[in-house]
Design a protein around this motif. Structure first.
Motif, PDB file in Angstrom:
ATOM      1  N   PRO A   1      35.663  35.198  55.884  1.00  0.00           N
ATOM      2  CA  PRO A   1      35.888  33.884  55.279  1.00  0.00           C
ATOM      3  C   PRO A   1      35.265  32.754  56.095  1.00  0.00           C
ATOM      4  O   PRO A   1      35.190  32.820  57.322  1.00  0.00           O
ATOM      5  CB  PRO A   1      37.413  33.766  55.254  1.00  0.00           C
ATOM      6  CG  PRO A   1      37.891  34.657  56.338  1.00  0.00           C
ATOM      7  CD  PRO A   1      36.868  35.752  56.491  1.00  0.00           C
TER       8      PRO A   1
ATOM      9  N   LEU B   1      39.075  32.056  48.222  1.00  0.00           N
ATOM     10  CA  LEU B   1      40.122  33.014  48.586  1.00  0.00           C
ATOM     11  C   LEU B   1      41.507  32.386  48.463  1.00  0.00           C
ATOM     12  O   LEU B   1      42.504  33.002  48.810  1.00  0.00           O
ATOM     13  CB  LEU B   1      39.902  33.508  50.018  1.00  0.00           C
ATOM     14  CG  LEU B   1      38.600  34.279  50.235  1.00  0.00           C
ATOM     15  CD1 LEU B   1      38.331  34.455  51.724  1.00  0.00           C
ATOM     16  CD2 LEU B   1      38.654  35.621  49.520  1.00  0.00           C
TER      17      LEU B   1
ATOM     18  N   ILE C   1      30.743  40.557  53.515  1.00  0.00           N
ATOM     19  CA  ILE C   1      30.268  39.476  52.655  1.00  0.00           C
ATOM     20  C   ILE C   1      30.877  38.178  53.166  1.00  0.00           C
ATOM     21  O   ILE C   1      32.095  38.093  53.374  1.00  0.00           O
ATOM     22  CB  ILE C   1      30.702  39.700  51.191  1.00  0.00           C
ATOM     23  CG1 ILE C   1      30.227  41.058  50.684  1.00  0.00           C
ATOM     24  CG2 ILE C   1      30.203  38.574  50.295  1.00  0.00           C
ATOM     25  CD1 ILE C   1      30.938  41.508  49.424  1.00  0.00           C
TER      26      ILE C   1
ATOM     27  N   VAL D   1      35.476  41.061  53.689  1.00  0.00           N
ATOM     28  CA  VAL D   1      35.302  39.612  53.566  1.00  0.00           C
ATOM     29  C   VAL D   1      35.323  38.947  54.938  1.00  0.00           C
ATOM     30  O   VAL D   1      36.205  39.199  55.752  1.00  0.00           O
ATOM     31  CB  VAL D   1      36.412  39.016  52.667  1.00  0.00           C
ATOM     32  CG1 VAL D   1      36.434  37.501  52.756  1.00  0.00           C
ATOM     33  CG2 VAL D   1      36.226  39.474  51.231  1.00  0.00           C
TER      34      VAL D   1
ATOM     35  N   TRP E   1      38.206  43.160  47.927  1.00  0.00           N
ATOM     36  CA  TRP E   1      37.276  43.194  49.059  1.00  0.00           C
ATOM     37  C   TRP E   1      37.947  42.730  50.344  1.00  0.00           C
ATOM     38  O   TRP E   1      37.719  43.292  51.408  1.00  0.00           O
ATOM     39  CB  TRP E   1      36.062  42.319  48.775  1.00  0.00           C
ATOM     40  CG  TRP E   1      35.096  42.878  47.772  1.00  0.00           C
ATOM     41  CD1 TRP E   1      34.983  44.184  47.367  1.00  0.00           C
ATOM     42  CD2 TRP E   1      34.103  42.152  47.060  1.00  0.00           C
ATOM     43  NE1 TRP E   1      33.978  44.299  46.433  1.00  0.00           N
ATOM     44  CE2 TRP E   1      33.415  43.071  46.234  1.00  0.00           C
ATOM     45  CE3 TRP E   1      33.724  40.820  47.039  1.00  0.00           C
ATOM     46  CZ2 TRP E   1      32.377  42.694  45.404  1.00  0.00           C
ATOM     47  CZ3 TRP E   1      32.682  40.437  46.207  1.00  0.00           C
ATOM     48  CH2 TRP E   1      32.021  41.369  45.406  1.00  0.00           C
ATOM     49  N   GLN E   2      38.786  41.717  50.221  1.00  0.00           N
ATOM     50  CA  GLN E   2      39.479  41.211  51.404  1.00  0.00           C
ATOM     51  C   GLN E   2      40.426  42.276  51.961  1.00  0.00           C
ATOM     52  O   GLN E   2      40.461  42.512  53.171  1.00  0.00           O
ATOM     53  CB  GLN E   2      40.237  39.937  51.059  1.00  0.00           C
ATOM     54  CG  GLN E   2      40.789  39.223  52.259  1.00  0.00           C
ATOM     55  CD  GLN E   2      41.349  37.856  51.906  1.00  0.00           C
ATOM     56  OE1 GLN E   2      41.812  37.629  50.795  1.00  0.00           O
ATOM     57  NE2 GLN E   2      41.310  36.946  52.855  1.00  0.00           N
TER      58      GLN E   2
ATOM     59  N   VAL F   1      32.342  34.713  52.510  1.00  0.00           N
ATOM     60  CA  VAL F   1      32.986  34.155  51.314  1.00  0.00           C
ATOM     61  C   VAL F   1      33.612  32.805  51.642  1.00  0.00           C
ATOM     62  O   VAL F   1      34.299  32.659  52.656  1.00  0.00           O
ATOM     63  CB  VAL F   1      34.076  35.112  50.761  1.00  0.00           C
ATOM     64  CG1 VAL F   1      34.768  34.506  49.551  1.00  0.00           C
ATOM     65  CG2 VAL F   1      33.480  36.470  50.412  1.00  0.00           C
ATOM     66  N   SER F   2      33.391  31.835  50.758  1.00  0.00           N
ATOM     67  CA  SER F   2      34.023  30.523  50.903  1.00  0.00           C
ATOM     68  C   SER F   2      35.542  30.678  50.910  1.00  0.00           C
ATOM     69  O   SER F   2      36.110  31.322  50.019  1.00  0.00           O
ATOM     70  CB  SER F   2      33.639  29.597  49.746  1.00  0.00           C
ATOM     71  OG  SER F   2      32.292  29.222  49.803  1.00  0.00           O
TER      72      SER F   2
ATOM     73  N   GLU G   1      30.763  31.766  42.561  1.00  0.00           N
ATOM     74  CA  GLU G   1      31.887  32.478  41.948  1.00  0.00           C
ATOM     75  C   GLU G   1      31.616  32.934  40.517  1.00  0.00           C
ATOM     76  O   GLU G   1      32.263  33.859  40.029  1.00  0.00           O
ATOM     77  CB  GLU G   1      33.167  31.630  42.006  1.00  0.00           C
ATOM     78  CG  GLU G   1      33.152  30.371  41.177  1.00  0.00           C
ATOM     79  CD  GLU G   1      32.573  29.154  41.888  1.00  0.00           C
ATOM     80  OE1 GLU G   1      32.881  28.029  41.447  1.00  0.00           O
ATOM     81  OE2 GLU G   1      31.804  29.302  42.869  1.00  0.00           O
TER      82      GLU G   1
ATOM     83  N   ILE H   1      29.720  36.758  40.447  1.00  0.00           N
ATOM     84  CA  ILE H   1      30.308  37.954  41.068  1.00  0.00           C
ATOM     85  C   ILE H   1      29.741  39.235  40.453  1.00  0.00           C
ATOM     86  O   ILE H   1      29.405  40.161  41.188  1.00  0.00           O
ATOM     87  CB  ILE H   1      31.846  37.911  41.043  1.00  0.00           C
ATOM     88  CG1 ILE H   1      32.328  36.818  42.014  1.00  0.00           C
ATOM     89  CG2 ILE H   1      32.446  39.266  41.411  1.00  0.00           C
ATOM     90  CD1 ILE H   1      33.832  36.599  42.028  1.00  0.00           C
TER      91      ILE H   1
ATOM     92  N   LEU I   1      29.074  34.745  49.139  1.00  0.00           N
ATOM     93  CA  LEU I   1      29.671  34.290  47.884  1.00  0.00           C
ATOM     94  C   LEU I   1      30.299  32.935  48.188  1.00  0.00           C
ATOM     95  O   LEU I   1      31.326  32.865  48.870  1.00  0.00           O
ATOM     96  CB  LEU I   1      30.717  35.288  47.386  1.00  0.00           C
ATOM     97  CG  LEU I   1      31.424  34.918  46.095  1.00  0.00           C
ATOM     98  CD1 LEU I   1      30.432  34.865  44.932  1.00  0.00           C
ATOM     99  CD2 LEU I   1      32.538  35.910  45.808  1.00  0.00           C
TER     100      LEU I   1
ATOM    101  N   LEU J   1      37.738  39.659  44.706  1.00  0.00           N
ATOM    102  CA  LEU J   1      37.748  39.091  46.054  1.00  0.00           C
ATOM    103  C   LEU J   1      38.953  39.581  46.848  1.00  0.00           C
ATOM    104  O   LEU J   1      38.846  39.890  48.031  1.00  0.00           O
ATOM    105  CB  LEU J   1      37.748  37.571  45.998  1.00  0.00           C
ATOM    106  CG  LEU J   1      36.485  36.922  45.467  1.00  0.00           C
ATOM    107  CD1 LEU J   1      36.634  35.405  45.468  1.00  0.00           C
ATOM    108  CD2 LEU J   1      35.284  37.337  46.275  1.00  0.00           C
TER     109      LEU J   1
END
Length: 159
Positions: A39, A11, A4, A37, A31-32, A6-7, A147, A150, A104, A28
């Motif tokens: 980024p 994070l 995914i 993730v 997932w990270q 992700v901004s 955000e 989710i 995301l 998040l």
């Protein structure tokens, strides 16, 4: 589970225009930790510093920036369109490299907003629209969430 986009500010990375970040949500972080993730901060990837002046798109329409119709301007009138487009191109490269279908991103950002954006007058007025990167991702079929969405993303990933 698939990767995914992700901004980075979501994070907790201090990459926002004001040099800040947000406290990451537990999902998040999970997932990270699991390696899902990828980024991205399109504005930093496009060459803008942190901190940086706030920027907005007149009318909030990132797709029109991609089409060369509108510009992204800072509150002091500097044109940062090229950096925003470079950042969107960087995000597209990440999507291609990792086979990403979902993103995301930060709501109401001139790069990442997916439903609404600020109108370009720097007075807090919001309009329906999307950021430059969100528009670029949508054009290639990536589903973009913010955000507050989710739970919707989790449901989409579960299908």
């Amino acid at each position: 589970m698939e990767k995914i986009l992700v901004s980075r500010c979501l994070l907790g990375h201090p990459v926002r225009y004001d040099g800040g970040g947000f406290d990451p949500q537990a999902q998040l972080l999970r997932w990270q930790a699991e390696g899902w993730v990828v980024p991205v901060c399109p504005e930093v990837a496009g060459g803008l510093p942190t901190p940086r002046p706030p920027a907005e798109i007149a009318g909030g329409q990132g797709a029109l920036v991609l089409d060369g119709v509108l510009s992204v301007l800072t509150d002091d009138g500097a044109d940062v369109t090229e950096a925003f487009v470079r950042g969107a191109e960087h995000a597209l490269q990440l999507v291609a490299r990792h086979g990403i279908r979902y993103a995301l991103l930060k709501a109401r950002s001139p790069s990442c907003g997916n439903h609404e954006n600020y109108d370009g007058r720097f007075n807090g007025t919001r309009v329906a629209g999307e950021g430059v990167t969100a528009a670029a991702l949508r054009r290639i079929g990536v589903k973009v969430f913010n955000e507050d969405e989710i739970p919707l993303l989790i449901a989409e990933l579960s299908d």
